[in-house]
Scaffold this motif. Structure first.
Motif, mmCIF file in Angstrom:
data_model
loop_
_atom_site.group_PDB
_atom_site.id
_atom_site.type_symbol
_atom_site.label_atom_id
_atom_site.label_comp_id
_atom_site.label_asym_id
_atom_site.label_seq_id
_atom_site.Cartn_x
_atom_site.Cartn_y
_atom_site.Cartn_z
ATOM 1 N N GLY A 66 0.835 -1.191 0.000
ATOM 2 C CA GLY A 66 0.000 0.000 0.000
ATOM 3 C C GLY A 66 0.876 1.249 0.000
ATOM 4 N N ASP A 67 0.286 2.381 -0.364
ATOM 5 C CA ASP A 67 1.088 3.608 -0.480
ATOM 6 C C ASP A 67 1.547 4.136 0.882
ATOM 7 O OD1 ASP A 67 -1.574 4.294 0.131
ATOM 8 O OD2 ASP A 67 -1.628 6.011 -1.217
ATOM 9 N N SER A 68 0.719 3.986 1.902
ATOM 10 C CA SER A 68 1.109 4.498 3.217
ATOM 11 C C SER A 68 2.241 3.659 3.791
ATOM 12 C CB SER A 68 -0.084 4.484 4.161
ATOM 13 O OG SER A 68 -1.213 5.057 3.536
ATOM 14 N N PHE A 77 6.571 4.749 4.654
ATOM 15 C CA PHE A 77 7.271 4.651 5.929
ATOM 16 C C PHE A 77 8.788 4.668 5.741
ATOM 17 C CE2 PHE A 77 3.699 3.820 8.553
ATOM 18 C CZ PHE A 77 4.151 3.849 9.857
ATOM 19 N N ASP A 135 -4.118 4.655 -2.991
ATOM 20 C CA ASP A 135 -5.460 5.223 -2.793
ATOM 21 C C ASP A 135 -5.354 6.581 -2.108
ATOM 22 O OD1 ASP A 135 -4.639 4.334 -0.330
ATOM 23 O OD2 ASP A 135 -6.535 3.371 0.207
ATOM 24 N N TRP A 145 -4.538 5.992 4.140
ATOM 25 C CA TRP A 145 -4.406 4.804 4.963
ATOM 26 C C TRP A 145 -5.756 4.103 4.816
ATOM 27 C CZ3 TRP A 145 0.055 4.113 7.976
ATOM 28 C CH2 TRP A 145 0.871 5.229 8.140
ATOM 29 N N GLY A 146 -5.883 3.316 3.775
ATOM 30 C CA GLY A 146 -7.196 2.795 3.407
ATOM 31 C C GLY A 146 -7.864 2.015 4.516
ATOM 32 N N LEU A 147 -7.083 1.194 5.193
ATOM 33 C CA LEU A 147 -7.668 0.390 6.275
ATOM 34 C C LEU A 147 -8.251 1.296 7.352
ATOM 35 C CD1 LEU A 147 -7.736 -2.723 7.225
ATOM 36 C CD2 LEU A 147 -6.060 -1.939 8.870
ATOM 37 N N GLU A 148 -7.506 2.362 7.683
ATOM 38 C CA GLU A 148 -7.960 3.262 8.741
ATOM 39 C C GLU A 148 -9.158 4.096 8.272
ATOM 40 O OE1 GLU A 148 -6.830 2.785 11.593
ATOM 41 O OE2 GLU A 148 -4.986 1.690 11.179
ATOM 42 N N HIS A 201 -2.973 -3.987 17.076
ATOM 43 C CA HIS A 201 -2.453 -3.871 15.717
ATOM 44 C C HIS A 201 -1.087 -4.531 15.623
ATOM 45 C CE1 HIS A 201 -5.077 -0.644 13.736
ATOM 46 N NE2 HIS A 201 -5.740 -1.234 14.701
HETATM 47 C C1 LIG Z 1 3.708 0.703 12.487
HETATM 48 C C2 LIG Z 1 2.247 0.484 12.236
HETATM 49 N N1 LIG Z 1 1.374 1.487 12.451
HETATM 50 C C3 LIG Z 1 0.074 1.307 12.195
HETATM 51 C C4 LIG Z 1 -0.401 0.112 11.733
HETATM 52 C C5 LIG Z 1 -1.881 -0.111 11.484
HETATM 53 N N2 LIG Z 1 -2.202 -0.197 10.065
HETATM 54 C C6 LIG Z 1 -2.445 -1.383 9.455
HETATM 55 S S1 LIG Z 1 -2.842 -1.210 7.825
HETATM 56 C C7 LIG Z 1 -2.729 0.480 7.948
HETATM 57 C C8 LIG Z 1 -3.017 1.347 6.758
HETATM 58 C C9 LIG Z 1 -2.116 0.996 5.639
HETATM 59 O O1 LIG Z 1 -2.339 1.889 4.565
HETATM 60 P P1 LIG Z 1 -1.765 1.545 3.127
HETATM 61 O O2 LIG Z 1 -0.384 1.020 3.206
HETATM 62 O O3 LIG Z 1 -1.979 2.758 2.289
HETATM 63 O O4 LIG Z 1 -2.671 0.336 2.624
HETATM 64 P P2 LIG Z 1 -4.251 0.341 2.370
HETATM 65 O O5 LIG Z 1 -4.894 -0.006 3.705
HETATM 66 O O6 LIG Z 1 -4.645 1.726 1.888
HETATM 67 O O7 LIG Z 1 -4.471 -0.715 1.325
HETATM 68 C C10 LIG Z 1 -2.358 0.868 9.243
HETATM 69 C C11 LIG Z 1 -2.167 2.275 9.690
HETATM 70 C C12 LIG Z 1 0.540 -0.926 11.507
HETATM 71 N N3 LIG Z 1 0.179 -2.110 11.007
HETATM 72 N N4 LIG Z 1 1.843 -0.712 11.769
#
Ligand SMILES: Cc1ncc(C[n+]2csc(CCOP(=O)(O)OP(=O)(O)O)c2C)c(N)n1
Length: 152
Positions: free
Chosen positions: A29-31, A35, A57, A60-63, A152
């Motif tokens: 994912g982009d978020s 990192f 997207d 943070w799509g999941l959030e 998490h």
């Molecule tokens: C260090 C850390 N912080 C927060 C989380 C909680 N978390 C799981 S998925 C996610 C969002 C990920 O976003 P993205 O990578 O853009 O993927 P998408 O959900 O948009 O497909 C978060 C914040 C985590 N797993 N690890």
């Protein structure tokens, strides 16, 4: 390989451990990708045959999905959205990597082929539907039993 926030560093490590020759693909994912995006410099400097396919997207799509499920449609979804001007393929260019920008399904495979053919570390920015990515995740109910509803 997909390993959440550590995806890019793990992909770099796997490629180095494997002798830097076999093609490696990171799907992320982009978020998560942002990192440790500076590790693109490492990958470029070592000339790793690594192609990063990034589902963008701009969120943070999941959030964002958690906000929707908790508060309903139309909440502020504070802290979960990136600028839609973000272009990860152009970030890749800046690190000396090969960048591709893709919006349509049928363009993904040719972009991956061009990326490996470039002989460089590459980033493919795949713009995905933010609504589908936060509302229509397959088997989300099962995932939530051990992920989002717990630690998490
Ligand atoms: C260090 C850390 N912080 C927060 C989380 C909680 N978390 C799981 S998925 C996610 C969002 C990920 O976003 P993205 O990578 O853009 O993927 P998408 O959900 O948009 O497909 C978060 C914040 C985590 N797993 N690890």
């Amino acid at each position: 390989m997909h390993y959440g926030r550590g995806g890019l560093p793990y992909a770099v490590g796997a490629s180095v451990a494997d002798g830097r020759r076999r093609p490696v693909m990171l799907i992320t994912g982009d978020s998560a990708f942002q990192f440790h995006i500076a590790e693109l410099e490492t990958a470029a400097r070592l000339n790793l045959p690594l192609v990063c396919v990034v589902a963008v997207d701009y969120a943070w799509g999941l959030e964002a999905g958690v906000y929707k499920r908790t508060f309903g449609q139309g909440s502020l979804e504070t802290g979960t959205h990136w600028s839609t001007n973000t272009r990860l393929d152009e970030v890749a260019d800046g690190f000396g990597c090969h960048g591709e920008y893709v919006e349509r399904d049928e363009d993904i495979a040719p972009a991956i082929k061009r990326a490996y053919a470039s002989g460089k570390t590459a980033v493919i920015h795949v713009a995905v539907d933010p609504k589908a990515n936060s509302e229509e995740m397959p088997n989300y109910g099962e995932y939530a039993t051990w992920a989002t509803e717990g630690a998490h």
